[in-house]
Scaffold this active site. Structure first.
Site, PDB file in Angstrom:
ATOM      1  N   ARG A 191      14.339  24.511 -33.953  1.00  0.00           N
ATOM      2  CA  ARG A 191      12.775  24.484 -34.207  1.00  0.00           C
ATOM      3  C   ARG A 191      11.763  25.722 -34.165  1.00  0.00           C
ATOM      4  O   ARG A 191      10.848  26.031 -35.230  1.00  0.00           O
ATOM      5  CB  ARG A 191      12.128  22.590 -33.604  1.00  0.00           C
ATOM      6  CG  ARG A 191      11.078  22.644 -33.859  1.00  0.00           C
ATOM      7  CD  ARG A 191      10.603  20.728 -33.190  1.00  0.00           C
ATOM      8  NE  ARG A 191      11.644  20.838 -32.430  1.00  0.00           N
ATOM      9  CZ  ARG A 191      10.521  20.719 -30.922  1.00  0.00           C
ATOM     10  NH1 ARG A 191       9.621  21.374 -30.966  1.00  0.00           N
ATOM     11  NH2 ARG A 191      11.286  20.435 -30.394  1.00  0.00           N
ATOM     12  N   LYS A 193       8.021  22.875 -56.148  1.00  0.00           N
ATOM     13  CA  LYS A 193       8.710  22.531 -57.410  1.00  0.00           C
ATOM     14  C   LYS A 193       8.835  24.351 -57.418  1.00  0.00           C
ATOM     15  O   LYS A 193       9.624  24.248 -58.140  1.00  0.00           O
ATOM     16  CB  LYS A 193       6.739  22.973 -57.637  1.00  0.00           C
ATOM     17  CG  LYS A 193       6.174  21.434 -56.105  1.00  0.00           C
ATOM     18  CD  LYS A 193       7.028  20.068 -57.239  1.00  0.00           C
ATOM     19  CE  LYS A 193       6.401  19.427 -56.608  1.00  0.00           C
ATOM     20  NZ  LYS A 193       4.774  18.689 -55.753  1.00  0.00           N
TER      21      LYS A 193
HETATM   22  C1  LIG Z   1       4.068  18.178 -55.256  1.00  0.00           C
HETATM   23  C2  LIG Z   1       2.976  18.732 -54.784  1.00  0.00           C
HETATM   24  C3  LIG Z   1       2.104  18.442 -53.277  1.00  0.00           C
HETATM   25  C4  LIG Z   1       3.097  17.866 -52.539  1.00  0.00           C
HETATM   26  O1  LIG Z   1       4.220  18.391 -52.317  1.00  0.00           O
HETATM   27  P1  LIG Z   1       5.650  17.792 -51.608  1.00  0.00           P
HETATM   28  O2  LIG Z   1       6.407  19.466 -51.520  1.00  0.00           O
HETATM   29  O3  LIG Z   1       5.512  16.550 -52.748  1.00  0.00           O
HETATM   30  O4  LIG Z   1       5.360  17.167 -50.292  1.00  0.00           O
HETATM   31  C5  LIG Z   1       1.439  19.003 -53.410  1.00  0.00           C
HETATM   32  N1  LIG Z   1       0.149  19.585 -54.225  1.00  0.00           N
HETATM   33  C6  LIG Z   1       0.683  19.835 -55.177  1.00  0.00           C
HETATM   34  C7  LIG Z   1      -0.033  20.831 -56.618  1.00  0.00           C
HETATM   35  C8  LIG Z   1       2.068  19.665 -55.636  1.00  0.00           C
HETATM   36  O5  LIG Z   1       1.964  19.973 -56.933  1.00  0.00           O
END
Ligand SMILES: *Cc1c(COP(=O)(O)O)cnc(C)c1O
Length: 377
Positions: A47, A196
């Site tokens: 951690r 993403k």
């Molecule tokens: C997907 C997303 C998030 C949240 O992220 P997670 O990995 O789903 O927790 C925050 N900001 C933007 C612009 C996103 O596209």
């Protein structure tokens, strides 16, 4: 070095055991002490740190030009841990069309805890200035925004934040450090949902914060990452580091394809408006030219015949996948308002697209046949 080279050159593993060219994955949760009580490799418990996470955090910091990176188990965990560094009584300024999870954290978790916040149109600098209160401690920028791709002037807002003694954070998920570097423009911290573009293959959930300098904000968040415990796992870190090696190539190709798709859609009679900051008709075009290398691979369209027509179009795609999320190698399309739920401010006739690595001509042909169904048969 250019980011393309840095991503590969700096991420070569240092594997004394086997000379591995691709990094090994260290799953161990605990690390051996020497007889004198020291930890010769610097790791104690997973951690606190782990070789794969450390390598990822270093790579992320380098890409954004920051002092240090911290990797979390999701984008939301990263944002949550940053907000914990504020204090009850503090005020946060956030865009009126920020990713819906960010205001959800402010409203459902941090409002009861003692934070207040104001939502403002970040493209309107006068509105931003007049929404800053004496107790404003954080301005949260997200540009391009979700789902209207509004473009906020990062440098101007960071300046306003600093004049007010507040920190400035930028959710750089949609742009990636290849296209936009908010720390260079004055932000104190950059956040990514690395789920993403950085992961890039729709197979790892994770997030990061990258800090410009070694300051109090960084030390608080580093401590809360450790005691809060929402850290990125070794395998996830390994996947992300692999994603980083192809990030620049993917994002540049995806952006070029998105531009071609946006141009096609902007000429299509079934389309009312295309939201893509690379089109000269977009209100954020000039600022995007100033602060972005390319305009990214996300775009939204509003379908002329309304919500039902939009849902019909999404129902007819063959190459695009109907799914939420973004940033992967496969193109996605979604009816955004129904993902965001009943409180959404997103127009009901809006379709959001994440452009992947398929050929532009094939994506355009797919949209062309799907748009035929905008009119009921
Ligand atoms: C997907 C997303 C998030 C949240 O992220 P997670 O990995 O789903 O927790 C925050 N900001 C933007 C612009 C996103 O596209």
């Amino acid at each position: 070095m250019h980011p393309e080279t840095l991503a590969i050159y700096q991420n070569r593993p240092d594997d004394a055991n086997a000379g591995a060219v691709a990094p090994p994955i260290t799953l161990s949760t605990t690390f051996e002490r020497d007889a004198d009580g020291s930890f010769p490799h610097g790791h104690v418990y997973a951690r606190t740190s782990n070789p794969n996470r450390n390598a990822l955090e270093t790579a992320l910091a380098q890409l954004e030009g920051g002092f240090a990176g911290l990797a979390f188990s999701s984008g939301q965990a990263a944002t949550l841990t940053l907000l914990l560094a504020l204090r009850p009584g503090d005020h946060v300024l956030i865009g009126d069309d920020a990713y819906h999870g960010t205001p959800a954290l402010l409203e459902e978790l941090f409002h009861p805890w003692g934070l207040t916040y104001t939502r403002v149109d970040m493209t309107n600098l006068e509105a931003v200035r007049s929404s800053i209160h004496e107790n404003t401690r954080l301005i949260w920028i997200e540009t391009p925004s979700n789902p209207l791709l509004k473009i906020a002037d990062i440098q101007a807002i960071a300046d306003l934040a600093h004049e007010a003694g507040a920190w400035c954070a930028c959710d750089n998920t949609w742009a990636t450090p290849i296209l936009q570097r908010p720390l260079d423009l004055g932000c104190d911290v950059v956040m990514h949902s690395t789920t993403k573009y950085i992961g890039g293959h729709s197979d790892v959930l994770s997030g990061t914060l990258i800090f410009r300098e070694d300051n109090e904000l960084y030390h608080r968040v580093r401590r809360y990452q450790l005691i809060g415990g929402a850290v990125a796992a070794p395998f996830d870190s390994w996947l992300l580091l692999r994603g980083i090696k192809t990030l620049a190539t993917r994002v540049k190709t995806q952006s070029a394809t998105a531009r071609a798709v946006a141009e096609f859609l902007s000429r299509h009679p079934a389309v009312e408006v295309v939201h893509y900051p690379g089109l000269e008709s977009h209100p954020g075009f000039a600022i995007a030219q100033k602060q972005m290398l390319l305009c990214g691979a996300m775009l939204s369209v509003q379908i002329r015949d309304g919500a039902e027509a939009a849902v019909r179009v999404a129902g007819q795609v063959r190459i695009f996948t109907r799914a939420t999320s973004l940033g992967g190698i496969e193109s996605l399309i979604e009816h955004r308002a129904s993902v965001e739920g009943p409180n959404t401010t997103t127009p009901q006739n809006l379709l959001r697209m994440s452009i992947g690595l398929e050929h532009a001509d094939d994506l355009i042909a797919d949209l062309d046949q799907a748009l035929f169904h905008a009119k009921p048969l």
